[in-house]
Design a protein around this motif. Structure first.
Motif, PDB file in Angstrom:
ATOM      1  N   ALA A 122      34.500   0.689  60.340  1.00 50.88           N
ATOM      2  CA  ALA A 122      35.660   0.405  61.320  1.00 50.88           C
ATOM      3  C   ALA A 122      36.075   1.648  62.012  1.00 50.88           C
ATOM      4  N   GLN A 123      35.892   1.879  63.356  1.00 49.98           N
ATOM      5  CA  GLN A 123      36.441   3.039  64.304  1.00 49.98           C
ATOM      6  C   GLN A 123      37.871   2.448  64.889  1.00 49.98           C
ATOM      7  N   ILE A 124      38.961   3.187  64.580  1.00 49.35           N
ATOM      8  CA  ILE A 124      40.155   2.718  65.215  1.00 49.35           C
ATOM      9  C   ILE A 124      40.716   3.735  66.117  1.00 49.35           C
ATOM     10  N   VAL A 179      43.262  -1.556  55.926  1.00 53.45           N
ATOM     11  CA  VAL A 179      41.721  -1.722  56.024  1.00 53.45           C
ATOM     12  C   VAL A 179      40.875  -1.675  54.752  1.00 53.45           C
ATOM     13  N   ILE A 180      41.505  -0.912  53.865  1.00 51.90           N
ATOM     14  CA  ILE A 180      40.925  -0.622  52.332  1.00 51.90           C
ATOM     15  C   ILE A 180      41.257  -2.269  51.801  1.00 51.90           C
ATOM     16  N   GLU A 181      42.496  -2.477  52.004  1.00 50.90           N
ATOM     17  CA  GLU A 181      42.789  -4.020  51.123  1.00 50.90           C
ATOM     18  C   GLU A 181      42.115  -5.158  51.780  1.00 50.90           C
ATOM     19  N   ILE A 182      42.073  -5.240  53.234  1.00 51.58           N
ATOM     20  CA  ILE A 182      41.582  -6.213  53.669  1.00 51.58           C
ATOM     21  C   ILE A 182      40.132  -6.507  53.950  1.00 51.58           C
ATOM     22  N   LEU A 183      39.573  -5.335  54.492  1.00 54.57           N
ATOM     23  CA  LEU A 183      38.157  -5.191  54.579  1.00 54.57           C
ATOM     24  C   LEU A 183      37.306  -4.498  53.627  1.00 54.57           C
ATOM     25  N   GLN A 184      38.005  -4.142  52.581  1.00 53.29           N
ATOM     26  CA  GLN A 184      37.537  -3.483  51.284  1.00 53.29           C
ATOM     27  C   GLN A 184      36.516  -2.479  51.770  1.00 53.29           C
ATOM     28  N   LEU A 185      37.011  -1.490  52.754  1.00 52.62           N
ATOM     29  CA  LEU A 185      36.407  -0.400  52.861  1.00 52.62           C
ATOM     30  C   LEU A 185      36.406   0.600  51.784  1.00 52.62           C
ATOM     31  N   GLN A 226      44.031 -11.965  58.729  1.00 55.56           N
ATOM     32  CA  GLN A 226      44.832 -11.086  57.472  1.00 55.56           C
ATOM     33  C   GLN A 226      44.911  -9.962  57.837  1.00 55.56           C
ATOM     34  N   LEU A 227      44.191  -9.181  58.397  1.00 59.81           N
ATOM     35  CA  LEU A 227      44.187  -7.750  58.788  1.00 59.81           C
ATOM     36  C   LEU A 227      45.048  -7.557  59.772  1.00 59.81           C
ATOM     37  N   ILE A 228      45.105  -8.567  61.012  1.00 57.57           N
ATOM     38  CA  ILE A 228      46.212  -8.350  62.056  1.00 57.57           C
ATOM     39  C   ILE A 228      47.479  -8.590  61.354  1.00 57.57           C
ATOM     40  N   ARG A 229      47.662  -9.736  60.568  1.00 55.51           N
ATOM     41  CA  ARG A 229      49.247  -9.983  59.983  1.00 55.51           C
ATOM     42  C   ARG A 229      49.574  -8.716  59.226  1.00 55.51           C
ATOM     43  N   LEU A 230      48.679  -8.272  58.352  1.00 55.66           N
ATOM     44  CA  LEU A 230      49.191  -7.223  57.497  1.00 55.66           C
ATOM     45  C   LEU A 230      49.590  -5.948  58.084  1.00 55.66           C
ATOM     46  N   LEU A 231      48.803  -5.661  59.190  1.00 55.10           N
ATOM     47  CA  LEU A 231      48.882  -4.511  59.941  1.00 55.10           C
ATOM     48  C   LEU A 231      50.328  -4.661  60.734  1.00 55.10           C
ATOM     49  N   ILE A 232      50.522  -5.706  61.272  1.00 57.07           N
ATOM     50  CA  ILE A 232      51.816  -5.941  61.878  1.00 57.07           C
ATOM     51  C   ILE A 232      53.092  -5.876  61.183  1.00 57.07           C
TER      52      ILE A 232
END
Length: 129
Positions: free
Chosen positions: A2-4, A28-34, A79-85
């Motif tokens: 993931a590039q951000i 991203v570690i939590e949700i995407l498991q990077l 989930q990623l969008i919600r957690l980030l916000i």
């Protein structure tokens, strides 16, 4: 992978870059498991003359663009969008109206990483989450 990219007004973005990067990375570690060593963040602090936004946004307005391999489920991306916000709001007190996130997905074959096309890499994480 993931590039951000993060865009915002320079005088608001510069003081929070480190904390914002930490928030994004934890999400991203939590949700995407990077893997924790996969931090690829770019910040684009802009002058007022280079950053136009609607009148219902404030000077804290952030645009976050996430480029990643395709393969994550719709629910994972939500989930990623919600957690980030949520985390940006709670930890930096930036209104949810001032946070916009766009996810761009591309096939692994469209990435060049460590001298190889992305679909030829052996990854130490799963994309299909």
């Amino acid at each position: 992978m993931a590039q951000i990219k993060v865009y915002g007004l320079a005088d608001k973005l510069n003081p929070i870059k480190t904390e914002l990067s930490n928030i994004i990375h934890a999400c991203v570690i939590e949700i995407l498991q990077l893997s924790p060593d996969k931090r690829f963040h770019r910040f684009f602090p802009l002058n007022e003359s280079d950053f136009y936004y609607p009148p219902d946004r404030t000077e804290n307005y952030l645009i976050i663009e996430i480029n990643m391999f395709e393969g994550r489920s719709v629910e994972t991306k939500k989930q990623l969008i919600r957690l980030l916000i949520q985390n940006i709001y709670e930890k930096l007190n930036i209104s949810t109206y001032d946070i916009e996130i766009t996810i761009f997905e591309t096939p692994k074959s469209n990435w060049g990483i460590r001298g190889l096309p992305g679909d030829e890499l052996i990854l130490n994480y799963k994309v299909e989450v």
